[in-house]
Design a protein around this motif. Structure first.
Motif, mmCIF file in Angstrom:
data_model
loop_
_atom_site.group_PDB
_atom_site.id
_atom_site.type_symbol
_atom_site.label_atom_id
_atom_site.label_comp_id
_atom_site.label_asym_id
_atom_site.label_seq_id
_atom_site.Cartn_x
_atom_site.Cartn_y
_atom_site.Cartn_z
ATOM 1 N N GLU A 31 -5.466 4.312 -4.920
ATOM 2 C CA GLU A 31 -5.096 5.273 -3.875
ATOM 3 C C GLU A 31 -3.703 5.828 -4.164
ATOM 4 O O GLU A 31 -2.912 5.199 -4.879
ATOM 5 C CB GLU A 31 -5.103 4.588 -2.506
ATOM 6 N N HIS A 48 0.830 -1.216 0.000
ATOM 7 C CA HIS A 48 0.000 0.000 0.000
ATOM 8 C C HIS A 48 0.862 1.263 0.000
ATOM 9 O O HIS A 48 0.406 2.336 0.370
ATOM 10 C CB HIS A 48 -0.962 -0.014 1.188
ATOM 11 N N HIS A 84 -8.179 -6.905 1.192
ATOM 12 C CA HIS A 84 -7.687 -5.882 2.122
ATOM 13 C C HIS A 84 -8.671 -5.686 3.281
ATOM 14 O O HIS A 84 -8.269 -5.445 4.415
ATOM 15 C CB HIS A 84 -7.488 -4.577 1.347
ATOM 16 N N HIS A 135 -1.228 2.898 -5.642
ATOM 17 C CA HIS A 135 -1.512 1.461 -5.679
ATOM 18 C C HIS A 135 -2.999 1.205 -5.814
ATOM 19 O O HIS A 135 -3.815 2.118 -5.669
ATOM 20 C CB HIS A 135 -0.985 0.785 -4.406
ATOM 21 N N ASP A 188 -6.227 -1.416 -4.472
ATOM 22 C CA ASP A 188 -6.613 -2.362 -3.420
ATOM 23 C C ASP A 188 -7.504 -3.454 -4.005
ATOM 24 O O ASP A 188 -8.296 -3.185 -4.908
ATOM 25 C CB ASP A 188 -7.447 -1.653 -2.345
HETATM 26 ZN ZN LIG Z 1 -4.449 0.481 0.006
#
Ligand SMILES: [Zn+2]
Length: 215
Positions: A170, A48, A58, A52, A54
């Motif tokens: 993100e 992270h 997660h 990146h 997800d």
């Molecule tokens: Zn993340």
């Protein structure tokens, strides 16, 4: 052709979530010219870190992983929305006036893009904003925060997006990108069975570059 590299540079002093020391990347000389005759670097890297994506593992024990992710979902048109005036969570009201259609992939530009150190009060996508985007049937959401949400009990933003198979990106850096339509090329590193993957994300202006073929 102008390409906008909207990725964070991964380096030892990169900003990390809540400045936690255990989240910092560690660069180790794994081989040196003097000893081994070659130079190699080993990186201890939380997935992270920086820009990146997800996967739902997660947040969910039985969630999806990176295995078999269709990378073509990240080569497509995107819409960048300017939300630099927002001071806390991005709500439904902040998004309601934008032109959002089913199948859109939206990138949320906030004041986070102007900060190189971690801000505990970073701008995030509030639950109402995520529900609104889900109802609008977007297929992906990107944000310039290291987390798509903060301080929301039960992680409703992550879960709303994951539950509808909406991609979460993100850690974008959107300072140099104006609001508008772009073509995105983003490719994750091919690591299997993990909950996140580092991304290199590049945008370019579709009007100046008519080779775009995404709808
Ligand atoms: Zn993340």
């Amino acid at each position: 052709m102008t390409y906008y590299d909207v990725s964070m540079a991964i380096k030892p002093d990169i900003q990390v979530y809540k400045n936690k020391p255990e989240k910092r990347p560690v660069f180790i000389e794994a081989a040196t010219h003097d000893v081994a005759g070659v130079y190699e670097t080993l990186i201890h890297l939380n997935l992270h870190t920086g820009t990146h994506m997800d996967f739902s593992l997660h947040m969910k024990k039985d969630g999806k992983t990176s295995t078999n992710f269709d990378f073509t979902r990240l080569i497509r048109d995107v819409k960048v929305f300017d939300l630099t005036h927002v001071k806390d969570g991005i709500t439904k009201d902040d998004l309601i006036d934008f032109d959002i259609n089913p199948g859109d992939f939206v990138l949320l530009k906030t004041r986070n893009s102007y900060e190189d150190t971690f801000n505990f009060e970073f701008i995030f996508l509030a639950e109402s904003g995520s529900t609104f985007l889900k109802d609008k049937k977007v297929v992906g959401v990107g944000i310039d925060a290291l987390g798509v949400e903060r301080n929301q009990k039960g992680y409703p933003t992550h879960n709303t997006l994951f539950d509808h198979d909406i991609i979460i990106i993100e850690g974008l850096r959107l300072k140099d990108v104006k609001e508008g339509n772009y073509h995105m090329i983003a490719l994750p590193i091919k690591i299997e069975a993990v909950e996140a993957l580092p991304l290199r994300v590049v945008l370019y202006d579709v009007r100046k570059n008519p080779i775009s073929n995404n709808q």
